[in-house]
Write a protein that holds these residues in place. Structure first.
Motif, PDB file in Angstrom:
ATOM      1  N   ASP A 156     -58.108  84.863 116.455  1.00 46.07           N
ATOM      2  CA  ASP A 156     -57.416  83.681 115.912  1.00 46.07           C
ATOM      3  C   ASP A 156     -58.364  82.845 115.070  1.00 46.07           C
ATOM      4  OD1 ASP A 156     -54.938  84.190 117.315  1.00 46.07           O
ATOM      5  OD2 ASP A 156     -55.962  83.532 119.140  1.00 46.07           O
ATOM      6  N   LEU A 157     -59.611  82.734 115.515  1.00 44.89           N
ATOM      7  CA  LEU A 157     -60.578  81.937 114.770  1.00 44.89           C
ATOM      8  C   LEU A 157     -61.006  82.640 113.491  1.00 44.89           C
ATOM      9  CD1 LEU A 157     -62.824  80.590 117.678  1.00 44.89           C
ATOM     10  CD2 LEU A 157     -60.851  79.501 116.592  1.00 44.89           C
ATOM     11  N   PHE A 194     -63.525  81.374 110.576  1.00 39.79           N
ATOM     12  CA  PHE A 194     -64.760  81.286 111.369  1.00 39.79           C
ATOM     13  C   PHE A 194     -65.520  82.624 111.274  1.00 39.79           C
ATOM     14  CE2 PHE A 194     -62.364  77.814 113.046  1.00 39.79           C
ATOM     15  CZ  PHE A 194     -63.294  76.893 113.506  1.00 39.79           C
ATOM     16  N   ILE A 250     -67.885  81.663 115.944  1.00 42.66           N
ATOM     17  CA  ILE A 250     -66.708  82.111 116.700  1.00 42.66           C
ATOM     18  C   ILE A 250     -66.928  81.899 118.195  1.00 42.66           C
ATOM     19  CG2 ILE A 250     -65.243  84.083 117.275  1.00 42.66           C
ATOM     20  CD1 ILE A 250     -65.980  85.251 114.499  1.00 42.66           C
ATOM     21  N   THR A 281     -67.414  78.171 119.118  1.00 40.67           N
ATOM     22  CA  THR A 281     -66.155  77.419 119.114  1.00 40.67           C
ATOM     23  C   THR A 281     -65.332  77.727 120.360  1.00 40.67           C
ATOM     24  OG1 THR A 281     -66.108  77.414 116.690  1.00 40.67           O
ATOM     25  CG2 THR A 281     -64.033  76.972 117.829  1.00 40.67           C
ATOM     26  N   LEU A 282     -65.272  78.998 120.728  1.00 42.25           N
ATOM     27  CA  LEU A 282     -64.517  79.368 121.936  1.00 42.25           C
ATOM     28  C   LEU A 282     -65.089  78.653 123.162  1.00 42.25           C
ATOM     29  CD1 LEU A 282     -64.017  83.213 121.370  1.00 42.25           C
ATOM     30  CD2 LEU A 282     -62.254  81.443 121.297  1.00 42.25           C
ATOM     31  N   LEU A 290     -55.998  75.516 118.581  1.00 43.68           N
ATOM     32  CA  LEU A 290     -56.242  75.747 117.149  1.00 43.68           C
ATOM     33  C   LEU A 290     -56.381  74.428 116.405  1.00 43.68           C
ATOM     34  CD1 LEU A 290     -53.909  78.784 116.347  1.00 43.68           C
ATOM     35  CD2 LEU A 290     -56.394  78.769 116.639  1.00 43.68           C
ATOM     36  N   ALA A 346     -59.845  73.294 117.183  1.00 47.31           N
ATOM     37  CA  ALA A 346     -60.799  74.140 116.472  1.00 47.31           C
ATOM     38  C   ALA A 346     -60.923  73.717 115.015  1.00 47.31           C
ATOM     39  CB  ALA A 346     -60.381  75.603 116.565  1.00 47.31           C
ATOM     40  N   ASN A 347     -59.831  73.292 114.436  1.00 45.53           N
ATOM     41  CA  ASN A 347     -59.803  72.911 113.028  1.00 45.53           C
ATOM     42  C   ASN A 347     -60.441  71.554 112.793  1.00 45.53           C
ATOM     43  OD1 ASN A 347     -59.061  73.759 110.413  1.00 45.53           O
ATOM     44  ND2 ASN A 347     -57.359  72.306 110.411  1.00 45.53           N
TER      45      ASN A 347
END
Length: 445
Positions: free
Chosen positions: A398-399, A404, A409, A412-413, A433, A436-437
């Motif tokens: 998804d990233l 990413f 990656i 961020t997770l 998400l 994350a953005n």
């Protein structure tokens, strides 16, 4: 004695071929004590070639012909059969330089380490006990067969074997044997650390380990010199009433029979002496001792040849043993994410042992908090709450779709998982998400 069918084959085969045969050593000792032997060893007046001939219909393995030992395999189970022998000089403090085969069972029993292991048995004759081993078992005594200094000079590992038996059976080590152990303890420096591993494990798993660690701490310090500073490190602190070593001993008294937990409790405070500080009021502090303890533990266990997994698991328990989970479920989930469910509840056992060996100060509060933590952890697991990357609603793919790359990656997770664990974000794809953005790039790159 209750003789298993395969062992009866050993006795009967040698008998019909005209030879004597006796079960000997630990299997006889354990049987007398009402325990089921794990292994059966035999001694005989048959020479190695005779043993092979008598058991020609079975697989035989030459595991020590020069020392009189042949392994006979019956339906995949190995049995060691050794010719009666007298041992020569032990110049390497492990194996005799040479052996002399004898026809006398008593001579063979004389070379063995302790009286409780110098008992032989055959179905026809019964027990042969020339050195009083049965009496010593009855009275709960560990005593060398013959002269203690000679037995320990032959193989220094017998020193640790004596204290292991004492811890395992709760037997007292006889005076002359105990004196020889203390006097010859430095001989252990010549023993390969990986030979020590089994004895150390057996010692720590013993029911009476606390008494042995009190009486023979000088012996343990030879093989683990890192523990010696613990003996003289006081803990002038409201939470403690013992020095570091005696606190450790008391903690082991409240530890279940689990190898990981026992080792973790034994080592949990080994780093305290090196970080001790005393404030202006005379109160001792040991900041970050658990981190130093984990580092020391890793080196010690590696020296003894423990597996990487065992070392990693013990060190995790040591590192987190002082965690009190004061922030409730978020702290629990954070630790669960690092050590996993199985280790988490072993950690609870380590912490319980630690708290139980502290002073009365706040003990009830700490034990109640520990009990609450156990219940909360079980509830978290039962609900299926997210505390691992595998249960996070967002994946690396998804990233990647969001642009990413590389370390960003995984970083961020981990940030997203931390937000979920702390209750700052819902574990939904849409919510994560969004976060994350909006994360600052310097936080994840």
């Amino acid at each position: 004695m209750n003789i298993p069918p395969k062992c009866k084959i050993i006795f009967e085969t040698l008998k019909i071929n005209g030879f004597e045969c006796f079960a000997v050593g630990g299997c006889v000792r354990d049987s007398i004590m009402g325990q089921s032997p794990h292994d059966w060893d035999f001694t005989t007046n048959a020479l190695p070639d005779d043993i092979c001939r008598c058991f020609s219909q079975y697989t035989t393995i030459d595991i020590g012909r020069d020392f009189g030992t042949i392994c006979v395999v019956i339906d995949s189970d190995p049995f060691e059969i050794t010719t009666y022998r007298c041992d020569g000089v032990y110049s390497d403090s492990r194996h005799p330089d040479n052996v002399t085969f004898t026809r006398n069972l008593t001579d063979d029993l004389a070379r063995r380490d302790f009286t409780i292991n110098s008992i032989a048995y055959s179905p026809d004759i019964g027990f042969v006990d020339p050195y009083g081993g049965i009496k010593d078992i009855t009275e709960g005594i560990i005593k060398c067969t013959g002269i203690p200094s000679e037995r320990f000079s032959e193989d220094a590992l017998r020193i640790l074997r004596a204290v292991r038996f004492s811890a395992r059976f709760g037997f007292k080590i006889e005076g002359d044997t105990a004196s020889a152990i203390h006097n010859l303890k430095d001989n252990l420096k010549a023993v390969h650390p990986q030979r020590i591993r089994k004895e150390l494990t057996g010692l720590l798993m013993g029911e009476d380990v606390s008494s042995v660690l009190s009486e023979f701490r000088d012996v343990l310090a030879v093989i683990i010199p890192e523990i010696e500073p613990m003996f003289r490190t006081q803990q002038n602190n409201p939470h403690h009433s013992y020095d570091v070593w005696n606190h450790t001993i008391k903690a082991l008294e409240n530890t279940p029979f689990d190898e990981l937990v026992r080792f973790a409790v034994f080592f949990h405070d080994i780093g305290k002496p090196s970080v001790k500080s005393t404030d202006s009021k005379g109160i001792d502090h040991f900041l970050k001792h658990q981190i130093i303890s984990a580092r020391l533990t890793a080196g010690i266990l590696r020296r003894f040849g423990f597996s990487n997994k065992f070392i990693n698991d013990v060190c995790l328990l040591v590192k987190y043993h002082d965690e009190r989970f004061r922030n409730g479920e978020s702290d629990i989930k954070s630790v669960l994410s690092i050590i996993g469910e199985d280790l988490f509840f072993k950690l609870m056992d380590v912490t319980y042992a630690d708290v139980s060996a502290q002073s009365d100060y706040q003990r009830e509060y700490k034990l109640n908090l520990l009990s609450k933590t156990r219940k909360q952890a079980k509830a978290i697991i039962a609900r299926g709450d997210c505390y691992t990357l595998s249960t996070l609603a967002v994946k690396g793919t998804d990233l990647i779709k969001m642009g990413f790359k590389g370390k960003a990656i995984s970083n961020t997770l981990n940030v997203l998982l931390s937000l979920v664990i702390k209750g700052k974000a819902e574990n939904t794809k849409e919510s994560l998400l969004f976060y994350a953005n909006t994360l600052p790039r310097e936080q994840v790159d």
